[in-house]
Motif scaffolding. Sequence first.
Motif, PDB file in Angstrom:
ATOM      1  N   PRO A   1       0.826  -1.215   0.140  1.00 41.71           N
ATOM      2  CA  PRO A   1      -0.060   0.033  -0.105  1.00 41.71           C
ATOM      3  C   PRO A   1       0.858   1.320  -0.037  1.00 41.71           C
ATOM      4  O   PRO A   1       0.551   2.137  -0.795  1.00 41.71           O
ATOM      5  N   PHE A   2       2.087   1.072   0.653  1.00 45.10           N
ATOM      6  CA  PHE A   2       2.886   2.529   0.796  1.00 45.10           C
ATOM      7  C   PHE A   2       3.441   2.800  -0.577  1.00 45.10           C
ATOM      8  O   PHE A   2       3.301   3.923  -0.991  1.00 45.10           O
ATOM      9  N   LEU A   3       3.857   1.775  -1.309  1.00 36.96           N
ATOM     10  CA  LEU A   3       4.445   2.220  -2.633  1.00 36.96           C
ATOM     11  C   LEU A   3       3.508   2.382  -3.631  1.00 36.96           C
ATOM     12  O   LEU A   3       3.666   2.873  -4.706  1.00 36.96           O
ATOM     13  N   LEU A   4       2.391   1.842  -3.358  1.00 34.07           N
ATOM     14  CA  LEU A   4       1.245   2.153  -4.635  1.00 34.07           C
ATOM     15  C   LEU A   4       0.819   3.719  -4.468  1.00 34.07           C
ATOM     16  O   LEU A   4       0.279   4.334  -5.153  1.00 34.07           O
ATOM     17  N   GLU A   5       1.013   4.261  -2.960  1.00 33.61           N
ATOM     18  CA  GLU A   5       0.568   5.644  -2.842  1.00 33.61           C
ATOM     19  C   GLU A   5       1.710   6.584  -2.761  1.00 33.61           C
ATOM     20  O   GLU A   5       1.293   7.827  -2.665  1.00 33.61           O
ATOM     21  N   ASN A   6       2.779   6.209  -2.483  1.00 32.00           N
ATOM     22  CA  ASN A   6       4.193   7.249  -2.185  1.00 32.00           C
ATOM     23  C   ASN A   6       5.263   7.053  -3.378  1.00 32.00           C
ATOM     24  O   ASN A   6       5.386   5.938  -3.730  1.00 32.00           O
ATOM     25  N   ASP A   7       5.833   8.135  -3.507  1.00 31.70           N
ATOM     26  CA  ASP A   7       7.255   7.975  -4.316  1.00 31.70           C
ATOM     27  C   ASP A   7       8.273   8.164  -3.532  1.00 31.70           C
ATOM     28  O   ASP A   7       9.310   8.548  -3.925  1.00 31.70           O
ATOM     29  N   GLN A   8       8.237   8.206  -2.195  1.00 34.49           N
ATOM     30  CA  GLN A   8       9.290   8.374  -1.231  1.00 34.49           C
ATOM     31  C   GLN A   8      10.259   7.119  -1.428  1.00 34.49           C
ATOM     32  O   GLN A   8       9.728   6.029  -1.486  1.00 34.49           O
ATOM     33  N   ASP A   9      11.371   7.466  -1.079  1.00 32.48           N
ATOM     34  CA  ASP A   9      12.423   6.299  -0.994  1.00 32.48           C
ATOM     35  C   ASP A   9      11.984   5.442   0.046  1.00 32.48           C
ATOM     36  O   ASP A   9      11.461   5.730   0.942  1.00 32.48           O
ATOM     37  N   MET A  10      12.648   3.957   0.107  1.00 29.18           N
ATOM     38  CA  MET A  10      12.341   3.277   1.295  1.00 29.18           C
ATOM     39  C   MET A  10      13.555   2.309   1.551  1.00 29.18           C
ATOM     40  O   MET A  10      14.194   1.693   0.707  1.00 29.18           O
ATOM     41  N   VAL A  11      13.674   2.032   2.862  1.00 33.79           N
ATOM     42  CA  VAL A  11      14.741   1.214   3.086  1.00 33.79           C
ATOM     43  C   VAL A  11      14.082  -0.214   3.985  1.00 33.79           C
ATOM     44  O   VAL A  11      13.188   0.344   4.980  1.00 33.79           O
ATOM     45  N   ALA A  12      14.164  -1.285   3.694  1.00 36.30           N
ATOM     46  CA  ALA A  12      13.507  -2.521   4.394  1.00 36.30           C
ATOM     47  C   ALA A  12      14.553  -3.320   4.942  1.00 36.30           C
ATOM     48  O   ALA A  12      15.356  -3.825   4.236  1.00 36.30           O
ATOM     49  N   LEU A  13      14.226  -3.432   6.203  1.00 35.83           N
ATOM     50  CA  LEU A  13      15.114  -4.704   6.924  1.00 35.83           C
ATOM     51  C   LEU A  13      14.404  -5.717   6.627  1.00 35.83           C
ATOM     52  O   LEU A  13      13.515  -6.105   7.512  1.00 35.83           O
ATOM     53  N   ALA A  14      14.808  -6.869   5.792  1.00 32.67           N
ATOM     54  CA  ALA A  14      13.996  -7.884   5.747  1.00 32.67           C
ATOM     55  C   ALA A  14      14.674  -9.113   5.050  1.00 32.67           C
ATOM     56  O   ALA A  14      15.602  -8.943   4.356  1.00 32.67           O
ATOM     57  N   GLN A  15      14.690 -10.328   5.645  1.00 32.93           N
ATOM     58  CA  GLN A  15      15.553 -11.538   5.158  1.00 32.93           C
ATOM     59  C   GLN A  15      14.663 -12.195   4.172  1.00 32.93           C
ATOM     60  O   GLN A  15      13.634 -11.878   3.722  1.00 32.93           O
ATOM     61  N   THR A  16      15.423 -13.018   3.251  1.00 33.44           N
ATOM     62  CA  THR A  16      15.045 -13.676   2.199  1.00 33.44           C
ATOM     63  C   THR A  16      14.077 -14.672   2.791  1.00 33.44           C
ATOM     64  O   THR A  16      14.098 -15.099   3.991  1.00 33.44           O
ATOM     65  N   GLY A  17      13.067 -14.924   2.150  1.00 39.10           N
ATOM     66  CA  GLY A  17      12.019 -15.833   2.544  1.00 39.10           C
ATOM     67  C   GLY A  17      10.837 -15.234   3.279  1.00 39.10           C
ATOM     68  O   GLY A  17       9.945 -15.687   3.650  1.00 39.10           O
ATOM     69  N   THR A  18      11.044 -13.787   3.385  1.00 37.95           N
ATOM     70  CA  THR A  18       9.879 -12.992   3.898  1.00 37.95           C
ATOM     71  C   THR A  18       8.958 -12.502   2.878  1.00 37.95           C
ATOM     72  O   THR A  18       7.675 -12.059   3.316  1.00 37.95           O
ATOM     73  N   GLY A  19       9.126 -12.858   1.791  1.00 34.22           N
ATOM     74  CA  GLY A  19       8.141 -12.521   0.558  1.00 34.22           C
ATOM     75  C   GLY A  19       8.243 -11.227   0.185  1.00 34.22           C
ATOM     76  O   GLY A  19       7.861 -10.352  -0.416  1.00 34.22           O
ATOM     77  N   LYS A  20       9.773 -10.702   0.068  1.00 38.65           N
ATOM     78  CA  LYS A  20      10.257  -9.442  -0.193  1.00 38.65           C
ATOM     79  C   LYS A  20      10.178  -9.257  -1.943  1.00 38.65           C
ATOM     80  O   LYS A  20       9.960  -7.823  -2.384  1.00 38.65           O
ATOM     81  N   THR A  21      10.494 -10.069  -2.515  1.00 36.68           N
ATOM     82  CA  THR A  21      10.202 -10.133  -4.039  1.00 36.68           C
ATOM     83  C   THR A  21       8.893  -9.421  -4.445  1.00 36.68           C
ATOM     84  O   THR A  21       8.890  -8.493  -5.081  1.00 36.68           O
ATOM     85  N   ALA A  22       7.859 -10.085  -3.907  1.00 35.61           N
ATOM     86  CA  ALA A  22       6.647  -9.488  -4.403  1.00 35.61           C
ATOM     87  C   ALA A  22       6.403  -8.173  -3.669  1.00 35.61           C
ATOM     88  O   ALA A  22       5.641  -7.365  -4.029  1.00 35.61           O
ATOM     89  N   ALA A  23       7.068  -7.850  -2.543  1.00 34.24           N
ATOM     90  CA  ALA A  23       6.737  -6.576  -1.647  1.00 34.24           C
ATOM     91  C   ALA A  23       7.217  -5.551  -2.588  1.00 34.24           C
ATOM     92  O   ALA A  23       6.584  -4.641  -2.557  1.00 34.24           O
ATOM     93  N   PHE A  24       8.301  -5.569  -3.302  1.00 42.41           N
ATOM     94  CA  PHE A  24       8.523  -4.551  -4.359  1.00 42.41           C
ATOM     95  C   PHE A  24       8.100  -4.711  -5.592  1.00 42.41           C
ATOM     96  O   PHE A  24       7.737  -3.844  -6.487  1.00 42.41           O
ATOM     97  N   GLY A  25       8.125  -6.204  -5.943  1.00 43.59           N
ATOM     98  CA  GLY A  25       7.693  -6.572  -7.357  1.00 43.59           C
ATOM     99  C   GLY A  25       6.183  -6.219  -7.731  1.00 43.59           C
ATOM    100  O   GLY A  25       5.973  -5.686  -8.966  1.00 43.59           O
ATOM    101  N   LEU A  26       5.351  -6.419  -6.933  1.00 51.23           N
ATOM    102  CA  LEU A  26       3.946  -6.237  -7.274  1.00 51.23           C
ATOM    103  C   LEU A  26       3.585  -4.562  -7.304  1.00 51.23           C
ATOM    104  O   LEU A  26       2.999  -4.248  -8.402  1.00 51.23           O
ATOM    105  N   PRO A  27       4.168  -3.720  -6.629  1.00 51.24           N
ATOM    106  CA  PRO A  27       3.859  -2.322  -6.929  1.00 51.24           C
ATOM    107  C   PRO A  27       4.550  -1.830  -8.478  1.00 51.24           C
ATOM    108  O   PRO A  27       3.903  -1.084  -8.956  1.00 51.24           O
ATOM    109  N   ILE A  28       5.780  -2.438  -8.691  1.00 52.01           N
ATOM    110  CA  ILE A  28       6.253  -2.015  -9.843  1.00 52.01           C
ATOM    111  C   ILE A  28       5.380  -2.513 -10.984  1.00 52.01           C
ATOM    112  O   ILE A  28       5.126  -1.770 -11.963  1.00 52.01           O
TER     113      ILE A  28
END
Length: 570
Positions: A34-61
């Motif tokens: 939801p954040f990336l769909l509504e904002n164009d602010q930069d983002m730093v995410a502390l997250a490990q592999t296996g948390t679903g991070k590819t979709a976290a940035f991939g789906l908004p793109i």
Amino acid sequence: MSLFETMGLKAEILGAIQELGFENPTPIQEQTIPFLLENDQDMVALAQTGTGKTAAFGLPIVQQFDCSVKAPQALILSPTRELALQIAKDLENFSKNIKGAKIATLYGGSDIRKQIKELESGAQIVVGTPGRTLDLIKRSKLKVNEIQWLVLDEADEMLSMGFKDDLDAILKDTPAEKQTLLFSATMPKEIVRIANTYMADPHEVTVGKRNTAAENVEHNYYLVHAKDRYIALKRVADINPNIYGIIFCRTRAETKDVADKLMQDGYNADALHGDLSQAQRDHVMSRFRSKHLQMLVATDVAARGLDVNELTHVINYNLPDDPEVYIHRSGRTGRAGKKGISITLIHMREKGKLRDVEKKMGKQFTKIPVPLGKEICEKQLFNLIDRVEKVEVNNEQIAEFMPVIYKKLAWLEREELIKHFVSVEFNRFLQYYENAKDINVDEAREKESMRGDRRRGGRDGRERGDRGSRERGGDRERGDRGRARRGNGGNMSRFFFSLGKKSGVNKRAIIDLINQNTPGKSIDIGSIEVLKGFSFFEIDSNYEKEITKAFKNARFRGQKVNIEVANKKK
Ligand code: AMP
């Protein structure tokens, strides 16, 4: 209505992720989409592999890029070829219903012309490793001056693999008004520097605290003598007939050794390490992913790009030097809501190291007795019976053979017949474990004998400490075998290494650097000592010249590394 629908994702994307079996967003996806769909602010995410991070940035793109524009709009940088391919595959899946969507994947060691073609065909999303990406920018084949999204995935790994300069060079070419998304499992100083230099007031997201282990992983250890490590490993495999796991080793030599032995002993295992060609690595990984292999013996570096969700076990053939490596390893099991087991094989003098890991991950290990032959036989027997009971019988195909079979076995009573079938499979275990000894260490006796050593003055405190540290660094068992194998009688050369703790060096970093700078070689590594401003490591003397040459241009986190021979040691 799933939570994905409430986020406002397009129907084409919702359909695609439904097919992938994503029912609800993972915690990081809930925070970022939801954040990336509504904002164009930069983002730093502390997250490990296996948390679903590819979709976290991939789906908004995928939701926001313009498929009618045939030029790169998103650049995603990842540390390894395997991860880049994995990300590209995920993005292809997410965008499969979007007409005209094209994804290019750029990585070294593969035909550059094919990648240039992918770019020329109008790819809007580019996934690449830093080296090849920079190469294509320099050749003017990849234009990044109009991208809208830049993703730095596993940024800490990219830096520890020495891509700092490449990243700086790529980042300089990108437009100021893009949105930068940085994903990292850890936040070393250098990542903070990148965030400060290239990002404007980034929004911060943290998923799962750093240094905490996955919730549903059991952490067990077996205490054995160093010489019994392999036997213990076999017992772990035998007591878990349906094991699907990774066995982590410290060095390539050990990885090969353990995998060779397992294969010779009839286990469904193979090795994954830096000496394999890319084609061999791909082959091993795909056999493992498709579960044709039950056990994969790997170094940490080689296993990095391998993302498998259903591992039943992670086995630490040796405890890693860095507790965070243990946390990372064990987090490979217990994913997607399933239970996982992490098993570590240790000997008496490694108990301190175990406590260090416990402190760091905030969880206790449980000591498990190494199973005895009888228990293993029982387990295997019932597993076999279970399989016999549940196997799907293909009546049609076996029908034509049955009359002859019935006739041949007609002389056997029902009970006798069952015994015969069971024995065909089971005799192997009965024979092997017939006289198998109990390899559990009697802790009280060991402690007493260690105290006795000290009282006799055979080893004073310092000497014991030395030995302890050698075991931590080089592993006595491995060292002994290494010496027996080496033709030069076991000479080790001690090298001075110009960086130390101050620069973020640890033992793992040194092992990684040696492996990275000597591709295709299997060099025995002895003890490693990391001090504040510099370090020492030992390697097989046969490789003294080669390693000196290989380190000529070596860098650690962008800093030049100097090494020189300190002395020789027998
Ligand atoms: P990643 O951290 O991106 O490597 O993702 C780890 C695994 O989780 C991948 O196999 C994904 O396909 C899977 N995954 C990602 N998001 C979801 C979700 N919302 N539901 C189920 N599985 C997911």
